[in-house]
Design a protein around this motif. Structure first.
Motif, PDB file in Angstrom:
ATOM      1  N   ALA A   1       1.581  -5.311   8.470  1.00  0.00           N
ATOM      2  CA  ALA A   1       1.811  -4.342   9.537  1.00  0.00           C
ATOM      3  C   ALA A   1       0.501  -3.921  10.206  1.00  0.00           C
ATOM      4  N   ASP A   2       0.580  -3.675  11.516  1.00  0.00           N
ATOM      5  CA  ASP A   2      -0.573  -3.171  12.266  1.00  0.00           C
ATOM      6  C   ASP A   2      -0.774  -1.680  12.044  1.00  0.00           C
ATOM      7  N   GLY A   3       0.295  -0.973  11.723  1.00  0.00           N
ATOM      8  CA  GLY A   3       0.228   0.471  11.535  1.00  0.00           C
ATOM      9  C   GLY A   3       1.453   0.943  10.786  1.00  0.00           C
ATOM     10  N   MET A   4       1.531   2.261  10.574  1.00  0.00           N
ATOM     11  CA  MET A   4       2.607   2.781   9.738  1.00  0.00           C
ATOM     12  C   MET A   4       2.994   4.191  10.176  1.00  0.00           C
ATOM     13  N   VAL A   5       4.292   4.473  10.037  1.00  0.00           N
ATOM     14  CA  VAL A   5       4.814   5.826  10.183  1.00  0.00           C
ATOM     15  C   VAL A   5       5.359   6.250   8.826  1.00  0.00           C
ATOM     16  N   VAL A   6       4.975   7.427   8.383  1.00  0.00           N
ATOM     17  CA  VAL A   6       5.405   7.932   7.077  1.00  0.00           C
ATOM     18  C   VAL A   6       6.455   9.013   7.289  1.00  0.00           C
ATOM     19  N   VAL A   7       7.620   8.838   6.664  1.00  0.00           N
ATOM     20  CA  VAL A   7       8.740   9.771   6.782  1.00  0.00           C
ATOM     21  C   VAL A   7       9.135  10.245   5.390  1.00  0.00           C
TER      22      VAL A   7
ATOM     23  N   THR B   1       5.870   7.307  18.078  1.00  0.00           N
ATOM     24  CA  THR B   1       5.696   5.977  18.673  1.00  0.00           C
ATOM     25  C   THR B   1       4.572   5.987  19.696  1.00  0.00           C
ATOM     26  N   GLU B   2       4.572   6.984  20.561  1.00  0.00           N
ATOM     27  CA  GLU B   2       3.526   7.099  21.580  1.00  0.00           C
ATOM     28  C   GLU B   2       2.141   7.190  20.947  1.00  0.00           C
ATOM     29  N   MET B   3       2.019   7.995  19.897  1.00  0.00           N
ATOM     30  CA  MET B   3       0.724   8.164  19.234  1.00  0.00           C
ATOM     31  C   MET B   3       0.237   6.858  18.620  1.00  0.00           C
ATOM     32  N   LEU B   4       1.134   6.182  17.906  1.00  0.00           N
ATOM     33  CA  LEU B   4       0.723   4.957  17.215  1.00  0.00           C
ATOM     34  C   LEU B   4       0.421   3.841  18.219  1.00  0.00           C
ATOM     35  N   CYS B   5       1.231   3.725  19.265  1.00  0.00           N
ATOM     36  CA  CYS B   5       0.971   2.699  20.286  1.00  0.00           C
ATOM     37  C   CYS B   5      -0.372   2.935  20.970  1.00  0.00           C
ATOM     38  N   ALA B   6      -0.657   4.180  21.290  1.00  0.00           N
ATOM     39  CA  ALA B   6      -1.935   4.495  21.941  1.00  0.00           C
ATOM     40  C   ALA B   6      -3.109   4.154  21.028  1.00  0.00           C
ATOM     41  N   ARG B   7      -2.959   4.449  19.740  1.00  0.00           N
ATOM     42  CA  ARG B   7      -4.037   4.145  18.793  1.00  0.00           C
ATOM     43  C   ARG B   7      -4.233   2.637  18.655  1.00  0.00           C
TER      44      ARG B   7
ATOM     45  N   GLU C   1      -3.474   0.290  20.892  1.00  0.00           N
ATOM     46  CA  GLU C   1      -3.879  -0.349  22.132  1.00  0.00           C
ATOM     47  C   GLU C   1      -5.228   0.140  22.650  1.00  0.00           C
ATOM     48  N   GLN C   2      -5.545   1.416  22.429  1.00  0.00           N
ATOM     49  CA  GLN C   2      -6.743   2.002  23.011  1.00  0.00           C
ATOM     50  C   GLN C   2      -7.817   2.358  21.986  1.00  0.00           C
ATOM     51  N   GLY C   3      -7.474   2.252  20.718  1.00  0.00           N
ATOM     52  CA  GLY C   3      -8.461   2.487  19.680  1.00  0.00           C
ATOM     53  C   GLY C   3      -8.690   3.932  19.315  1.00  0.00           C
ATOM     54  N   GLN C   4      -7.893   4.832  19.872  1.00  0.00           N
ATOM     55  CA  GLN C   4      -8.053   6.241  19.521  1.00  0.00           C
ATOM     56  C   GLN C   4      -6.714   6.962  19.651  1.00  0.00           C
ATOM     57  N   TRP C   5      -6.601   8.063  18.905  1.00  0.00           N
ATOM     58  CA  TRP C   5      -5.380   8.850  18.957  1.00  0.00           C
ATOM     59  C   TRP C   5      -5.375   9.713  20.218  1.00  0.00           C
ATOM     60  N   PRO C   6      -4.236   9.798  20.920  1.00  0.00           N
ATOM     61  CA  PRO C   6      -4.185  10.684  22.095  1.00  0.00           C
ATOM     62  C   PRO C   6      -4.256  12.149  21.708  1.00  0.00           C
ATOM     63  N   TYR C   7      -3.820  12.470  20.510  1.00  0.00           N
ATOM     64  CA  TYR C   7      -3.920  13.810  19.936  1.00  0.00           C
ATOM     65  C   TYR C   7      -3.665  13.677  18.441  1.00  0.00           C
ATOM     66  N   ARG C   8      -4.090  14.663  17.677  1.00  0.00           N
ATOM     67  CA  ARG C   8      -3.969  14.578  16.223  1.00  0.00           C
ATOM     68  C   ARG C   8      -2.664  15.173  15.694  1.00  0.00           C
TER      69      ARG C   8
END
Length: 336
Positions: A122-128, A307-313, A315-322
């Protein structure tokens, strides 16, 4: 043009961009929104079917996103929150051209989690629905790839997250109970292992603050799983030790349904004798008798923001917000 014969070169020519730009735009790599839209429109017009393996070679990404849930399978498929938020996340990631991979692990199987996570590529992960343990925290840290939590992570785990306003939800529950003249209020919590040791649950904190504003304190605070059985057993304990109880705040609608069931068995009328407030606003809230007053969670917004946060990270290498906290609101029915 025959559908199967269309290549990325054709899409790039149609969109007026380079082949590498077209590949990045379709594969989730770095590209402006305008370019991404132009390339996607070209691909649609040409009926382009992407070669996933080729995209991975070009972008270095799998486009797989792990959705981690540390629950037993029977609980996951019975719990309305987990099944609903998982469905929302899978839909949201699919729309973003990512491939969600469900990693369902028992709360005591950190080794199995590490193995599954590694094999997923996986490229990234969401924890629920994270149940805290040092072993699981270590596995997530060693994963070393962008990770976002749905729900505030434990204090010693510094990860971006999305969450409903748990404090405000608890405060609303306490306020509506005290506004109805309730003075002997019990709080039936969820599990204690979903945060660090000695860290108080925000739903409880909000309710306790509202009670404090009214000159009150909870007569009991009982943790346990988000199940109807816990609601039944906790309500029985409260009635036995505090027969003067006249209000319950349950941390989930499932727990609240158990409370209502137990009160009915003991001939305690709701809301004449006792008021009950839940949290979630799932289907069960409208089906129990009496219908349940509860706090609404915006699940769709939580999933889209994660989804928006992880996609931005990615694609752009940084979080749009924490972190992003969403407001909640109270739905008043007949249980208060």
């Amino acid at each position: 043009m025959v559908r199967g014969s269309v290549t990325i070169r054709d899409v790039a020519r149609h969109a007026g961009v380079s082949i590498s730009t077209a590949s990045r735009a379709l594969g989730g790599g770095s590209a402006s929104a305008k370019t991404r839209t132009k390339v996607q429109q070209a691909a649609t017009a040409l009926h382009f079917v992407p070669n996933t393996a080729a995209q991975q070679l070009i972008t270095g990404r799998s486009n797989v996103v792990a959705i981690m849930i540390t629950e037993t399978p029977d609980f996951m498929f019975q719990d309305a929150f987990i099944s609903s938020i998982t469905s929302q996340l899978m839909n949201s990631f699919t729309k973003a051209n990512l491939f969600p991979f469900l990693v369902l692990i028992a709360p005591n199987d950190a080794e199995g989690f590490a193995r599954l996570l590694h094999n997923s590529r996986a490229d990234g992960m969401v924890v629920v629905s994270f149940h805290y343990s040092e072993q699981f925290a270590t596995v997530i840290e060693q994963f070393g790839r962008p990770t976002v939590f749905v729900g505030k992570p434990p204090l010693d785990m510094d990860y971006p997250y999305v969450d409903p306003d748990q404090l405000q939800g608890g405060r609303m529950a306490g306020q509506v109970l005290t506004a109805r003249g309730r003075r002997h209020i019990a709080i039936i919590e969820g599990p204690t292992d979903m945060h660090s040791p000695h860290e108080r649950n925000d739903r409880t904190t909000g309710c306790v603050r509202a009670l404090h504003d009214a000159g009150l304190s909870p007569i009991a605070t009982i943790p346990g799983p988000y199940t109807m059985r816990h609601g039944i057993e906790a309500a029985h304990e409260v009635l036995t030790e505090h027969p003067e109880v006249d209000g319950f705040f349950a941390h989930s609608d499932q727990i609240a349904a158990g409370v209502l069931h137990l009160l009915h068995q003991h001939d305690r009328h709701v809301p004449r004798d006792i008021s009950v407030v839940g949290f979630d606003n799932f289907q069960v809230a409208g089906l129990v008798s009496p219908p349940l007053t509860t706090i609404v969670q915006p699940l769709n917004q939580l999933a889209e923001a994660a989804t928006e946060m992880l996609c931005a990270r990615l694609e752009q290498g940084q979080w749009p917000y924490r972190r992003k906290i969403f407001p909640v609101h109270l739905v008043e029915r007949d249980s208060v």
